[in-house]
Scaffold this active site. Sequence first.
Site, short mmCIF file in Angstrom:
data_model
loop_
_atom_site.label_atom_id
_atom_site.label_comp_id
_atom_site.label_asym_id
_atom_site.label_seq_id
_atom_site.Cartn_x
_atom_site.Cartn_y
_atom_site.Cartn_z
CG LEU A 131 0.19 -7.39 -0.20
CD1 LEU A 131 1.36 -7.34 -0.11
CD2 LEU A 131 -0.47 -6.00 -1.01
CB CYS A 132 -4.08 -10.00 -4.94
SG CYS A 132 -3.04 -10.37 -5.98
N PRO A 133 -3.45 -13.40 -3.73
CG PRO A 133 -3.61 -15.63 -3.94
CD PRO A 133 -2.32 -14.05 -3.23
NE ARG A 134 -3.82 -15.60 3.64
CZ ARG A 134 -3.53 -17.03 3.64
NH1 ARG A 134 -2.11 -17.55 3.28
NH2 ARG A 134 -3.99 -17.79 4.57
CG ASP A 183 -4.72 -6.45 -3.33
OD1 ASP A 183 -3.38 -5.98 -2.70
OD2 ASP A 183 -5.33 -7.08 -3.69
#
Lengths: 77, 365
Positions: free
Chosen positions: A13-16, A40
Site C-alpha cells: 500500500l502507498c507510500p511503500r 496500489d
Amino acid sequence: MSAALELDCRGMLCPRPIIELARNIGQVEVGEVISVAADDVAARTDVPAWCRMREQEYVGAEDAEDGVPVFLVRRLR
Amino acid sequence: MTTYFDTASSEPLHPAARAVLEQAVASGYADPRRLHGPARNARIILDNAREATAEALGVRADEVTFTPSGTHAVHLGVLGLLGGAARSGNRLVATAVEHASVMHAGRWHAEHGGVFETAPVDASGRVLLDEVPEATVLAVQTANHEVGTLQPVAELAERAPVFTDACASGGRIALPEGWSAAALSAHKWGGPAGVGLLLVRKGARWRNPFPGDDRVEERATGMENVPAALAAAAALQAVVAERDEVNARHARLIDQLRAGVAAIPDTEVVGDPVARLPHLVTFSFLYVDGEAIVTELDRRGFSVASGSACAASTLEPSHVLTAMGALTHGNVRVSLSRETSEADVTRLLTELPDVVARIRHEAGL
C-alpha cells in the site's frame, strides 16, 4: 522496455512502492531504467510525482501479464 | 487541548449563532405552512433567515432555498439545471476537481441516460479553459475544497448555464458572477450542520429532478430546519461582516505555513499560491503515510485532514490531487478558524519537521 532492475511491489500500500523506488534507484546506473510493478491505485499518480520531485524521468506504464501496471523510471542523476 | 485545523470539513458553531439557535429552537418548532399562531412564528423565523441569508450573500430572497445539507443542495442544483435544460441537451461537464457530491450527481445523471464528462485541470488545480468540452450544463466550483484554488466561474458561465459548488468558499469570499445555481453548506461557515443552501438565479431554468411532495415551495425538501436556518443566517452575517479582517489574517498565516512547510525536504505544497481561498493549504510529504501523519499530529494536539488513500474512507487517493498530478500520499490539509493564532501556526511548524522525520525513519529511510 527492458529494465535494469525490476521491483515487485504487488500488494504493497502507498507510500511503500514509492519508498522501494527511492531505496533502489541507486542500484541502477544513470541512464538505465528501473521498473516498479504496483497494484496500489495511488502509484499511478505518485510514481510520476516522485519523478518530478526527485528530478528523474518518468518513462510510462506497461501492463504485466497479470494486468498489474508496471511503472518505468529512468535514472537521470 | 487540541488546535483545530479542519474547518474546511466543519467549523465550530459561531458565537453569533449560538444564542440565536437556543431562542429559535424554543419558538420555531411549528410547520411554517400552517395557519395557527405557532406556525406564524415559525414562518417569521424562516422568512427572516432567508432575508438575512440573501442579504449576506448579495442575492434575492426568492433565490434562496434551505436544504437538509450542502450535498443535497449540490444534487438539486446540478440535476435541476440539467432538468431545466433537457430540451437543449443532456451533457453535464464538471471540472475534474469537483467535490465528490458533484461527481456522484454526474454518475447518477449518466446512469439515467445523460452524458457526464470531466474537464482537466492544470497543476494548480485550475480548470484548463481551452479543454472544457461542449456542455449543456457546467459544474464549476467557486474554490476547491482540498487545495483552495479559485475557478474561472464567470468565464465559463458565458458558455453554458453554470452550477457552482460554493460549499468550500461560502461566507468566506463573495459568490462569483455568472452562476445559474449554487450550493452552500452552513456548517462550513460556523452555522449548524443540517442546513444547506440551494440558490437558483431568478430566470434560470430549473426543474426538480426528484419526487416532490405537496408543499408550496418546489425546491424545498420537506420541512426546513427552521431554528437551524436562522442560526445559520446569523453565523453567515457575522462571518461576512468580519471576513475582511479574518481573511487578511488568514492569508498571512497561510503564507507563513506555505513557506515553513516548503523548507522541509521532499515536500510538495499544492494549489495556487495566490488565487486561492484565504484559510486553507494542502501539502504532501514524500515517503510519509497519510494515516500515520494525521494520527501523530492528532496525538500532538492538531486536528488536520488528509486526502491520502490510507487516510480516506474510500481507500482511494484524493481525485483532486490525482487530477492535478500532485503527490497523493503523505498529504495534509490545514484549514484555519477565526480563532487560529500565529502561535498555533508556529507550534505546528515547530513540530512538523520532527513528525515527518520520525515517520520517514520508521519507514526505513
